[in-house]
Motif scaffolding. Sequence first.
Motif, PDB file in Angstrom:
ATOM      1  N   LEU A 182       8.134   3.059  -0.212  1.00 43.23           N
ATOM      2  CA  LEU A 182       8.836   1.783  -0.267  1.00 43.23           C
ATOM      3  C   LEU A 182      10.349   1.990  -0.241  1.00 43.23           C
ATOM      4  O   LEU A 182      11.077   1.258   0.441  1.00 43.23           O
ATOM      5  N   LEU A 183      10.841   2.995  -0.978  1.00 48.14           N
ATOM      6  CA  LEU A 183      12.278   3.293  -0.967  1.00 48.14           C
ATOM      7  C   LEU A 183      12.731   3.743   0.424  1.00 48.14           C
ATOM      8  O   LEU A 183      13.808   3.363   0.887  1.00 48.14           O
ATOM      9  N   SER A 184      11.902   4.519   1.086  1.00 45.78           N
ATOM     10  CA  SER A 184      12.233   4.960   2.443  1.00 45.78           C
ATOM     11  C   SER A 184      12.282   3.777   3.399  1.00 45.78           C
ATOM     12  O   SER A 184      13.164   3.700   4.271  1.00 45.78           O
ATOM     13  N   ALA A 185      11.330   2.837   3.228  1.00 39.08           N
ATOM     14  CA  ALA A 185      11.322   1.643   4.073  1.00 39.08           C
ATOM     15  C   ALA A 185      12.575   0.808   3.847  1.00 39.08           C
ATOM     16  O   ALA A 185      13.171   0.282   4.798  1.00 39.08           O
ATOM     17  N   LEU A 186      12.989   0.674   2.583  1.00 42.69           N
ATOM     18  CA  LEU A 186      14.220  -0.060   2.266  1.00 42.69           C
ATOM     19  C   LEU A 186      15.429   0.625   2.885  1.00 42.69           C
ATOM     20  O   LEU A 186      16.340  -0.037   3.396  1.00 42.69           O
ATOM     21  N   TYR A 187      15.443   1.956   2.846  1.00 46.40           N
ATOM     22  CA  TYR A 187      16.564   2.705   3.421  1.00 46.40           C
ATOM     23  C   TYR A 187      16.651   2.450   4.929  1.00 46.40           C
ATOM     24  O   TYR A 187      17.735   2.152   5.458  1.00 46.40           O
ATOM     25  N   VAL A 188      15.522   2.549   5.618  1.00 44.57           N
ATOM     26  CA  VAL A 188      15.511   2.358   7.072  1.00 44.57           C
ATOM     27  C   VAL A 188      15.888   0.926   7.428  1.00 44.57           C
ATOM     28  O   VAL A 188      16.686   0.683   8.350  1.00 44.57           O
ATOM     29  N   LEU A 189      15.332  -0.057   6.692  1.00 43.81           N
ATOM     30  CA  LEU A 189      15.639  -1.463   6.962  1.00 43.81           C
ATOM     31  C   LEU A 189      17.129  -1.730   6.780  1.00 43.81           C
ATOM     32  O   LEU A 189      17.753  -2.416   7.608  1.00 43.81           O
ATOM     33  N   THR A 190      17.711  -1.186   5.724  1.00 47.91           N
ATOM     34  CA  THR A 190      19.146  -1.384   5.478  1.00 47.91           C
ATOM     35  C   THR A 190      19.983  -0.710   6.551  1.00 47.91           C
ATOM     36  O   THR A 190      20.986  -1.273   7.014  1.00 47.91           O
ATOM     37  N   THR A 191      19.584   0.474   6.982  1.00 48.63           N
ATOM     38  CA  THR A 191      20.310   1.194   8.033  1.00 48.63           C
ATOM     39  C   THR A 191      20.326   0.396   9.335  1.00 48.63           C
ATOM     40  O   THR A 191      21.369   0.271   9.987  1.00 48.63           O
ATOM     41  N   VAL A 192      19.178  -0.160   9.684  1.00 49.75           N
ATOM     42  CA  VAL A 192      19.093  -0.951  10.914  1.00 49.75           C
ATOM     43  C   VAL A 192      19.969  -2.194  10.815  1.00 49.75           C
ATOM     44  O   VAL A 192      20.732  -2.514  11.748  1.00 49.75           O
ATOM     45  N   LEU A 193      19.890  -2.903   9.677  1.00 50.58           N
ATOM     46  CA  LEU A 193      20.693  -4.117   9.506  1.00 50.58           C
ATOM     47  C   LEU A 193      22.183  -3.817   9.537  1.00 50.58           C
ATOM     48  O   LEU A 193      22.973  -4.539  10.147  1.00 50.58           O
ATOM     49  N   SER A 194      22.615  -2.739   8.886  1.00 54.59           N
ATOM     50  CA  SER A 194      24.037  -2.415   8.850  1.00 54.59           C
ATOM     51  C   SER A 194      24.553  -1.948  10.205  1.00 54.59           C
ATOM     52  O   SER A 194      25.749  -2.022  10.475  1.00 54.59           O
ATOM     53  N   SER A 195      23.638  -1.478  11.073  1.00 55.97           N
ATOM     54  CA  SER A 195      24.050  -1.039  12.410  1.00 55.97           C
ATOM     55  C   SER A 195      24.337  -2.215  13.325  1.00 55.97           C
ATOM     56  O   SER A 195      25.160  -2.116  14.234  1.00 55.97           O
ATOM     57  N   SER A 254       0.814  -1.221   0.000  1.00 51.23           N
ATOM     58  CA  SER A 254       0.000   0.000   0.000  1.00 51.23           C
ATOM     59  C   SER A 254       0.849   1.274   0.000  1.00 51.23           C
ATOM     60  O   SER A 254       0.314   2.380  -0.086  1.00 51.23           O
ATOM     61  N   LEU A 255       2.169   1.094   0.110  1.00 50.38           N
ATOM     62  CA  LEU A 255       3.048   2.259   0.139  1.00 50.38           C
ATOM     63  C   LEU A 255       3.295   2.794  -1.265  1.00 50.38           C
ATOM     64  O   LEU A 255       3.261   2.052  -2.246  1.00 50.38           O
ATOM     65  N   SER A 256       3.565   4.087  -1.350  1.00 51.34           N
ATOM     66  CA  SER A 256       3.967   4.680  -2.621  1.00 51.34           C
ATOM     67  C   SER A 256       5.403   4.264  -2.933  1.00 51.34           C
ATOM     68  O   SER A 256       6.087   3.658  -2.094  1.00 51.34           O
ATOM     69  N   GLY A 257       5.868   4.581  -4.131  1.00 51.86           N
ATOM     70  CA  GLY A 257       7.252   4.282  -4.489  1.00 51.86           C
ATOM     71  C   GLY A 257       8.228   4.939  -3.535  1.00 51.86           C
ATOM     72  O   GLY A 257       9.198   4.308  -3.087  1.00 51.86           O
ATOM     73  N   TYR A 258       7.935   6.197  -3.184  1.00 52.87           N
ATOM     74  CA  TYR A 258       8.796   6.899  -2.228  1.00 52.87           C
ATOM     75  C   TYR A 258       8.755   6.209  -0.862  1.00 52.87           C
ATOM     76  O   TYR A 258       9.790   6.034  -0.213  1.00 52.87           O
ATOM     77  N   ALA A 261      11.885  -4.087  -7.229  1.00 49.86           N
ATOM     78  CA  ALA A 261      11.880  -3.109  -8.319  1.00 49.86           C
ATOM     79  C   ALA A 261      11.306  -3.709  -9.593  1.00 49.86           C
ATOM     80  O   ALA A 261      10.520  -3.063 -10.312  1.00 49.86           O
ATOM     81  N   THR A 262      11.673  -4.962  -9.878  1.00 48.34           N
ATOM     82  CA  THR A 262      11.153  -5.634 -11.077  1.00 48.34           C
ATOM     83  C   THR A 262       9.645  -5.836 -10.983  1.00 48.34           C
ATOM     84  O   THR A 262       8.906  -5.597 -11.942  1.00 48.34           O
ATOM     85  N   GLU A 263       9.174  -6.289  -9.814  1.00 48.43           N
ATOM     86  CA  GLU A 263       7.750  -6.567  -9.627  1.00 48.43           C
ATOM     87  C   GLU A 263       6.900  -5.299  -9.705  1.00 48.43           C
ATOM     88  O   GLU A 263       5.788  -5.317 -10.242  1.00 48.43           O
ATOM     89  N   LEU A 264       7.412  -4.196  -9.174  1.00 46.30           N
ATOM     90  CA  LEU A 264       6.625  -2.970  -9.085  1.00 46.30           C
ATOM     91  C   LEU A 264       6.979  -1.943 -10.151  1.00 46.30           C
ATOM     92  O   LEU A 264       6.411  -0.844 -10.170  1.00 46.30           O
ATOM     93  N   GLY A 265       7.928  -2.291 -11.020  1.00 42.48           N
ATOM     94  CA  GLY A 265       8.307  -1.378 -12.097  1.00 42.48           C
ATOM     95  C   GLY A 265       9.088  -0.165 -11.634  1.00 42.48           C
ATOM     96  O   GLY A 265       9.004   0.907 -12.236  1.00 42.48           O
ATOM     97  N   LEU A 266       9.884  -0.315 -10.565  1.00 47.86           N
ATOM     98  CA  LEU A 266      10.715   0.790 -10.070  1.00 47.86           C
ATOM     99  C   LEU A 266      12.059   0.808 -10.789  1.00 47.86           C
ATOM    100  O   LEU A 266      12.488  -0.195 -11.359  1.00 47.86           O
ATOM    101  N   ASN A 267      12.732   1.944 -10.749  1.00 51.67           N
ATOM    102  CA  ASN A 267      14.057   2.079 -11.359  1.00 51.67           C
ATOM    103  C   ASN A 267      15.052   1.251 -10.546  1.00 51.67           C
ATOM    104  O   ASN A 267      15.263   1.507  -9.352  1.00 51.67           O
ATOM    105  N   ALA A 268      15.669   0.253 -11.190  1.00 53.77           N
ATOM    106  CA  ALA A 268      16.565  -0.667 -10.487  1.00 53.77           C
ATOM    107  C   ALA A 268      17.758   0.055  -9.876  1.00 53.77           C
ATOM    108  O   ALA A 268      18.171  -0.247  -8.749  1.00 53.77           O
ATOM    109  N   PHE A 269      18.322   1.023 -10.616  1.00 57.64           N
ATOM    110  CA  PHE A 269      19.516   1.717 -10.111  1.00 57.64           C
ATOM    111  C   PHE A 269      19.163   2.613  -8.920  1.00 57.64           C
ATOM    112  O   PHE A 269      19.959   2.738  -7.981  1.00 57.64           O
TER     113      PHE A 269
END
Length: 599
Positions: free
Chosen positions: A497-510, A491-495, A529-537
Motif C-alpha cells: 500500500l505504501l508503494s502504491a501511494l508512492y507511485v501514485l504521488t510520483t505520477v501526480l507530481s509529474s 488485499s495489499l500488504s502495508g508495504y 493510515a487511520t483505517e488500517l492502523g498504519l504509522n501516520a508519519f
Amino acid sequence: MTIDIEILMTLGVTAVALILFVVEWLPADITAFGVMVALMVLGLVTPQEGIAGFSNSATITVMAMFILSAGIARTGALQQASNWLLKWGGKTCRRQIFALGLIVGPVSGLINNTAVVSVFLPIIEDFCQQHRLSPSKLLMPLSFATILGGMLTVVGTSTSVLASGLSEQLGYGDFSLFQFVELGAIVFVVGLLYLTFIAPILLPNRDAGGDNLSQEYGLKEYVSEVVVTPRSSLVGQTLQSSQLQRRFDLDVLEIIRNDNHFPQPLGDKSLCAGDILLVRGGRKDMLKIRDGEGIEILPDVQFGQKSWQADLSSGQEGVAEVLVIANSNLVGSTLKELRFRQRYNVTVLAIRRGQELVRERMGKVRLKFGDLLLVQGPKQSLLGLQTSRDLLVLEQRDLESMRSDRANLAMGIGVGVVAIAAFTPINILVSSLAGVMIMILTGCLKPGELYQAVRWDVIFLLACLIPLGTAMESSGATAWLAQQLILVGGSLSGYGLLSALYVLTTVLSSILSNSAAVILLLPVGLKVATELGLNAFTVMFIITFAASNSFMTPIGYQTNTMVYTAGGYRFLDFVRVGGPLSLLLALVTPPLAIWLYGL
C-alpha cells in the motif's frame, strides 16, 4: 459511505483543477487562485477558510526561506563553491557529478534549491567551457542532486514545508527541522550513486566543445552584412526615422563605418553611403530591403570566415545567453510589448524553448519560464543584465559586483536560522522571519529587494490550494477517497500500500505541481493510515518524498525546467534518465521508511 452533493461538488472542483493543471491553459498559480474562488462561491469553505492559506505558517515560512536564499545568493556566498568544483571535479564525468552532488546536495537542504541552481548553472556552463565538456552531462545531475538534497531537511523544499503545515492542521503536529533526515540522507546517497555510476551512460552528449552557440542557434542564415549604396533611400536618414526595423522583421546590431564600429543604441545614428550594417533578419526580409531600400547584401563568406561570435563581439560589443527565470516579470509578455531592446539596450538574436528555436517574428512570441534568449549588445549592457531580477545571465557573475564583504555574514545568518530552529524551542517560522530582518539590517539585502526575492507564483499556488484540502476534509471527500483506495488496495500488504501511494504521488507530481499532489494525497493517506492502523508519519513521509523527488519530466520541478533548455535536452532525456531514478527510489524509499519509522 454514501456520496452526497458536497462531496460531488468538491471532487468536481478538484477534477476541473486537475484538467487545468495538465492542459496549462492558465499558469498554475492562476488555476489555484480560481480553485480558491470557486470553493468560496460554492460555499464549500467559508471566506475565512478560503483566505486562510495566506496566513498559513507553511506559506509564510516558504516566503521567508526564499528571502534568506536570495540574501545568501546575492552576497556571492555560493560562488565560492565553484572553487571546490574546480578543485575536486577531476577530469572524468563520474567524478565531476559526484563532486557536484556532494557540494550542492547539502546546500539545498538549507536554502531553496531553485536559488542553488540559479547560482550553479552559470558556474557549470563556465566549467564545461573551460574543460571542453558538454553541459548536458552535468546540468541534469545538478538539478537532480539539488532535488535529492532538498529532502535532507524540512525547509529544503516548499513541498516538505507544506506537508509539515498540513500535518499540523490535521492534528499530527508540524515536522521538526530534521524530522526525516535519516531517510533523506540515505535516499540522497542512493540517488547520488545512481547519478554517478548509471546516469553518465544515459545522459546525452550534446554540443560539446567547438562553436557551441553557432551550432545551437544556427545564426549563419540569419545574420548578414549589408552595405548602404549611394543610391539608397537610407542615406542621410536615421534608423529611427527610416523605421527600417519597424517595417521589417530585422534588427540592426552594429554600424561599421571606415573600420569604426558603432554600438547600440543606434536609433539616432545617421546613415551614410558605404556604411556596413550588421543585421539580424530572415532571407525574405533581406531581399525586400535590398530591392526597396537600395542596399547590397555582402557575400556570405564575409560572415563565415571567422567565428560568428567574433563577428558579433567586435570592439565593445558582446554576445550572451540569458535565461527567463520563474518569477520573472517578463513571463507572458512579448519582446515588442516589453520594448526589450530599449529596456536593456541589447538585441535578441534568437529564442530557444526546449528543442524549439525561434529566429523570426520574435517580437510576437510570449516569453515563458525557462526560455533561453541569445542577446547581443554593448558589453556594458550585458554586464548590467547580471543585476536583472528577471533574467539569469549564463556566465559567472563578477564577485566584485556583489556584496561579497557580507558573504560570510549572510551564510552565518542562514546557518543560524536553521540551528535555532533545530536546537531551541523557537519555531522555524519565527527563526526564519528573524533571519530575514537581520539580513536587511546588516545590508545583505536591500529593503527594495525583499519582494523581488519571493517566488510569488509559488506562494499563491500554496496559499490558494490549502483551502482545497480544507474542503476535501470538511465535505467528506477525503474519507470517501480513502475508502475507495482501501477497497482497491485492500488485499495489499502495508508495504504494498505504501508503494502504491508512492507511485501514485510520483505520477501526480509529474503532471501537476508537487504542492497539488501533497495537498490532495496527504489527507487521503492519513485516512488510510487511520483505517488500517498504519504509522501516520511513515505515510506522510512517503507521500512527501514522492512528491518532492520529481525527475521524469522537465516540467515536474522548477529546477528541471531551468536546465531543460540550457542543457540542450529533449523531453525524453528526462524520461530516460529520471525514469530509472524514480523507479529506484520507488523501490527503496517505502522499505527504508518502514525500517526507520515503523509500519
